[in-house]
Design a protein around this motif. Structure first.
Motif, PDB file in Angstrom:
ATOM      1  N   LYS A  51      -5.912  12.031   4.291  1.00 14.61           N
ATOM      2  CA  LYS A  51      -5.703  13.331   3.639  1.00 14.61           C
ATOM      3  C   LYS A  51      -6.508  14.421   4.346  1.00 14.61           C
ATOM      4  N   THR A  54      -4.639  15.318   7.422  1.00 20.17           N
ATOM      5  CA  THR A  54      -3.475  16.154   7.092  1.00 20.17           C
ATOM      6  C   THR A  54      -3.904  17.604   6.909  1.00 20.17           C
ATOM      7  N   GLU A  62      -0.158  24.346   2.876  1.00 20.93           N
ATOM      8  CA  GLU A  62       1.046  23.525   2.966  1.00 20.93           C
ATOM      9  C   GLU A  62       0.752  22.087   2.621  1.00 20.93           C
ATOM     10  N   VAL A  63       1.600  21.498   1.824  1.00 24.99           N
ATOM     11  CA  VAL A  63       1.474  20.091   1.484  1.00 24.99           C
ATOM     12  C   VAL A  63       2.866  19.503   1.626  1.00 24.99           C
ATOM     13  N   GLU A  64       2.920  18.307   2.232  1.00 31.52           N
ATOM     14  CA  GLU A  64       4.245  17.727   2.439  1.00 31.52           C
ATOM     15  C   GLU A  64       4.836  17.233   1.139  1.00 31.52           C
ATOM     16  N   ARG A  65       6.153  17.325   1.058  1.00 31.67           N
ATOM     17  CA  ARG A  65       6.867  16.772  -0.092  1.00 31.67           C
ATOM     18  C   ARG A  65       7.258  15.345   0.262  1.00 31.67           C
ATOM     19  N   ASP A  66       7.097  14.443  -0.707  1.00 31.73           N
ATOM     20  CA  ASP A  66       7.242  13.032  -0.367  1.00 31.73           C
ATOM     21  C   ASP A  66       8.512  12.379  -0.891  1.00 31.73           C
ATOM     22  N   GLY A  67       9.156  12.961  -1.854  1.00 29.13           N
ATOM     23  CA  GLY A  67      10.323  12.259  -2.394  1.00 29.13           C
ATOM     24  C   GLY A  67      11.190  13.194  -3.179  1.00 29.13           C
TER      25      GLY A  67
END
Lengths: 67, 892
Positions: A51, A54, A62-67
């Motif tokens: 983390k 990242t 920005e934070v990635e979307r996982d699903g």
């Protein structure tokens, strides 16, 4: 983002785990401090480091979307 | 409204690393599976569901169950859905048979058996899972609550290292904010983001509950493009099921202790022990309803108690009746009073509790508490405290606090009446009365001349000393607002250079001098002066509003010096600090400055969102003063550049209505009106209005702003201010004004290389939209000079720069479209080709011959001055979609 800011942005348990590791604490000490089973510590450190990495790579906010 | 589906699953955000780790754990040699452990609501089940969905996609056979308390009383109960009919079998036979059956079912593939809430498994089920894992029949994916005892067979797998353990943590603040951004699909007010993040503490379930509550009650709503929570975070009786369930088993005395904490946490342990027996507190700690820590401050050490989760406080407070609340506050006040003071603000806390309980207060403490509340923008509480202090005989200081609270509550006439009846005693109080009165008259009532008169009159009665200096600084600030820069600077300088001036007053004077320097075209001197003042403030962290004032001056100076990115960083940094400190009144303006910096760089969409938020906060606290007119003006421009004329017009009306200092604010509102006129297509009036703004600032001596307005007039088509701008460029410090002058001169001369130079300068100082405009103008100038080939590079530059400007409109970009002279068909073909389609694909889709497509493409290359599909993509990135493309599909 610099490392210090990234560390401050982590969930407290991750920041604390990395801090303790950097200070040389072993898994037992980290587990005791965070009140976790010692078997949980390697994965906790791995997640904390991932983390942190990242945050150091992604643009601020920005934070990635996982699903 | 994008968020409508109540209780619908939320996207999984911030679990990228966990999913990757989970996948690695399952692929580890000799791995029997993974346990995801964590607190209730942290997101174990959601993570498990996503992991199982991915495993299904990868060809795993998935068998999943949820363990429950009821099923756990029956051997194999939780796993019953996975097992064969085995009514007559012994447990051992069930075990063997099940393993065999599942192995058969799995065949040569991979099987995962997944159990939610594995801590509820019975012994037989856990033995079966152990068997499945140890015979490598299946991998296990289990979730379990942290801290709860797992069945021995599972613990055995964990201790052997056969099963991986992931202790799932709450989401970080950044992750919570990203999740909210996706769920609500829009800009979320930073204060709301912070509050939801704080209340949920990264717990996805709590966050979901909070959002549902907010949407259900209407407290969380989108207003003018910004999601904001207005009112108390949790309404009484709200459906916080998970939390209320946790609190339901509390005994009467446990609940009382928890309620006391909900009203005034954190509390020292000995205060709480005066309310309930120590054993009650120990039980609450064991049940994880409260947490205790030791605190050491100034050689004192004590135990401090808090509720384990902020939402407990919200739920408990929401359940209190008014009388119960009053009674509890009364007892709490008695307990606090009977224990030793630990912190400087303890008397204020006590006064607050006493006032809320409707009890008599200590006069001095109530004044201190009222001031504390004024700083936090809680004007209604400040009013109650100040009135209690007046009743307790606190006299003049209480009257001042009361008038400030009334100003904050938008009752400036009432505030003025209190001040008129106040009886100051001594020089300090005379000065304080004049100062408070002048501020109320100037900022809240718009009576600028009367405000200055009050200050002058009071100054005439005071001897040389701190009180007179304080008045002089306030007068300097009002002179600045009144557009008398020389008078402002002279007054401020006199205070700075006087001997024996208290540090706080000297720093305020430095702030005013910095403003005067910045606006009169000396931003570099301003930065140096303000930085020295900020350095002096290091030892006085309590002077927050002075610090904010100095930094505001610095922000302006950075802009005028041509250091736009630095201005953006400063605004963002201060904004974040103010969010952390919950200083809402100050945050309003800084939120606006974040937006303003974004607008300067051309990012009008981002700017608008921040400005909507900033103006809303300023309206709420009426702390904007002159700021409000300025910020509404910036919002006007942002909306106009986005093509939202209706919003631009309402913001302009709000800006006009909020003008408190006409000499300096009216030109700004005029300039903003120019952009509204441009939006309406009234170009000539727009340019005239910008020139009127420039004239207003010239009169006030605001050289930097005058330059900005002259440049805007040129952008709007009137180059008559070029000569004056040249003159200003010669005497203003920094890179901004010279860059503006270079641009206008090159425009006037039709000088393409000059326009290219201006574009480079603008880009360097962070004015991206202006850089895009100047590059487009350079391309146009090359074409007019009969050198279309030379237009290619600036055209590409303009397109690339404009692509960073979030679709901002501007006169130059509207006029010199990168679309060039393309026909609709050429544009359509070019766009498809730039998206990667081959000529044959384009031909097939549009029912044209490949030869025709190639012809259209060659025409597009030639007209746009590009030579590759990659360049085409850059240039076309800024061309709006064709209406026909949007509505009817391919042209035929």
């Amino acid at each position: 983002m610099n490392r210090e800011t990234a560390l401050a942005s982590l969930t407290p348990a991750y920041a604390e785990a990395l801090r303790l590791r950097d200070e040389g604490a072993d898994h037992g000490a980290i587990a005791a401090r965070l009140e976790l089973p010692v078997e949980a510590v390697p994965n906790l450190l791995e997640l904390a480091q991932a983390k942190l990495d990242t945050l150091l790579v992604l643009p601020a906010g920005e934070v990635e979307r996982d699903g | 409204m994008p968020y409508t589906a109540s209780r619908s699953p939320w996207p999984l955000v911030g679990r990228h690393e966990e999913l990757a780790l989970l996948a690695r754990e399952l692929e580890r040699p000799a791995s029997c599976g993974v346990i995801i452990a964590g607190a209730p609501g942290v997101g174990k089940t959601r993570l498990r569901a996503e992991a199982l969905a991915r495993m299904r996609r990868d060809g795993w056979l998935v068998r999943e169950v949820t363990a429950t308390v009821a099923a756990a009383t029956i051997p194999f109960g939780p796993l019953a859905p996975l097992l064969p009919e085995a009514l007559s079998m012994s447990p051992l036979d069930v075990l063997r048979h099940s393993v065999r059956e599942l192995r058969h079912e799995r065949g040569s593939g991979r099987l995962v058996v997944s159990v939610d809430d594995a801590q509820l498994l019975d012994a037989a089920s856990s033995a079966l899972l152990h068997q499945l894992a140890s015979t490598q029949t299946a991998s296990l994916l289990l979730t379990a609550r942290s801290g709860e005892t797992l069945p021995d067979p599972i613990v055995g797998l964990r201790k052997e290292g056969a099963i991986g353990w992931i202790e799932l943590q709450p989401l970080s603040r950044t992750e919570v904010e990203a999740l909210l951004g996706q769920v609500l699909d829009g800009h979320l007010d930073a204060g709301t983001r912070h509050e939801l993040s704080r209340l949920s503490q990264g717990n996805a379930l709590f966050l979901h509950e909070l959002v549902e509550i907010g949407l259900g009650s209407g407290a969380l709503a989108e207003r003018d493009g910004v999601w904001r929570w207005d009112g108390e975070p949790v309404a009484a009786g709200g459906p916080l099921e998970a939390i209320q369930q946790r609190l339901r088993p509390l005994s009467a005395s446990q609940r009382e202790a928890a309620e006391a904490l909900a009203l005034a946490e954190p509390l020292p342990l000995d205060v709480l022990e005066r309310l309930v027996a120590p054993a009650v507190i120990r039980d609450l700690e064991a049940a994880a309803v409260i947490t205790t820590t030791t605190v050491t401050e100034r050689y004192r050490r004590w135990w401090q108690v808090r509720l384990a989760h902020p939402l407990y406080a919200e739920a408990l407070r929401g359940g209190l009746t008014p009388l119960r609340r009053r009674e509890l506050l009364g007892r709490l006040g008695d307990a606090l009073e009977a224990t030793p003071l630990r912190r400087d603000d303890d008397p204020s806390r006590l006064a607050l509790i006493r006032v809320e309980a409707g009890q008599p207060v200590d006069a001095e403490s109530a004044v201190a508490a009222a001031r504390w509340m004024l700083g936090s923008g809680r004007f209604d509480t400040a009013e109650a405290l100040a009135r209690a202090a007046v009743d307790a005989g606190a006299g003049f200081p209480a009257e001042i606090a009361l008038s400030r609270a009334l100003t904050g509550l938008r009752r400036p006439e009432d505030a003025q009446a209190i001040l008129a009846a106040a009886h100051p005693s001594g020089a300090d109080q005379v000065a304080e009365l004049a100062l408070t009165s002048a501020q109320n008259l100037h900022y809240a009532l718009g009576r600028c001349d009367q405000a200055l008169e009050v200050l002058r009159a009071a100054a005439g009665t005071l001897p040389e000393g701190p009180a007179a200096h304080q008045l002089a600084v306030t007068r300097a600030l009002l002179e600045f607002s009144g557009g008398r820069l020389e008078a402002a600077e002279a007054l401020a300088l006199a205070v700075i250079e006087s001997a024996g001036v208290p540090q706080a007053i000297r720093i305020e004077a430095i702030g005013v001098r910095g403003l005067a320097l910045a606006f009169s075209g000396r931003p570099l001197q301003a930065i140096a002066v303000l930085d020295a003042g900020i350095e002096l403030l290091r030892d006085s962290p309590e002077l927050l509003s002075t610090r904010s004032q100095l930094l505001t001056g610095r922000w302006n100076a950075l802009w005028f010096a041509g250091l736009i990115p630095e201005a953006g960083r400063l605004a963002a940094e201060i904004h974040d600090r103010l969010v952390e400190a919950s200083l809402e009144p100050l945050r309003g303006y800084w939120t606006g400055l974040v937006g303003w910096a974004a607008l300067l760089s051309g990012r009008s969409k981002t700017a608008r969102a921040w400005l909507e938020e900033g103006t809303a906060i300023c309206h709420r606290y009426m702390a904007g003063g002159g700021h409000l007119a300025v910020l509404e003006g910036v919002l006007t421009q942002a909306a106009a550049l986005r093509g939202d004329l209706r919003r631009a017009e309402t913001a302009l009306d709000a800006a006009r209505a909020a003008v408190a200092a006409p000499p300096t604010e009216t030109p700004w509102v005029d300039l903003c009106e120019a952009w509204v006129l441009w939006g309406r297509g009234e170009a000539a009036s727009a340019a005239d209005t910008a020139l009127r703004a420039a004239a207003g600032w010239r009169e006030a001596g605001f050289s930097s702003m005058e330059s900005w307005a002259l440049h805007d007039a040129a952008r709007l088509g009137d180059l008559s201010g070029g000569e004056r701008l040249e003159l200003l460029a010669g005497c203003c410090e920094g890179e901004l004004v010279p860059a503006l002058a270079v641009h206008v001169r090159a425009l006037a001369d039709g000088d393409a290389p000059g326009l290219e130079r201006a574009s480079v300068q603008f880009e360097r100082i962070g004015l991206t939209l202006l850089a895009a405009e100047a590059a487009a103008e350079a391309a146009e100038a090359h074409r007019r000079a009969g050198m279309p080939n030379r237009a290619r590079v600036p055209m590409l530059r303009s397109a690339a720069l404009a692509a960073e400007c979030e679709g901002s409109r501007s006169p130059a970009l509207d006029r010199i479209s990168t679309r060039g002279a393309l026909t609709d068909r050429e544009l359509q073909v070019a766009r498809m080709a730039s998206g990667g389609a081959s000529s044959a694909d384009v031909a097939a889709q549009l029912a044209l011959s490949v030869r025709t497509v190639e012809n259209h493409l060659q025409q597009a290359y030639s007209k746009l001055g590009v030579s590759s599909r990659a360049q085409l993509a850059v240039v076309l990135g800024t061309v709006p979609e064709l209406q026909s493309e949007l509505s009817t599909g391919p042209l035929h």
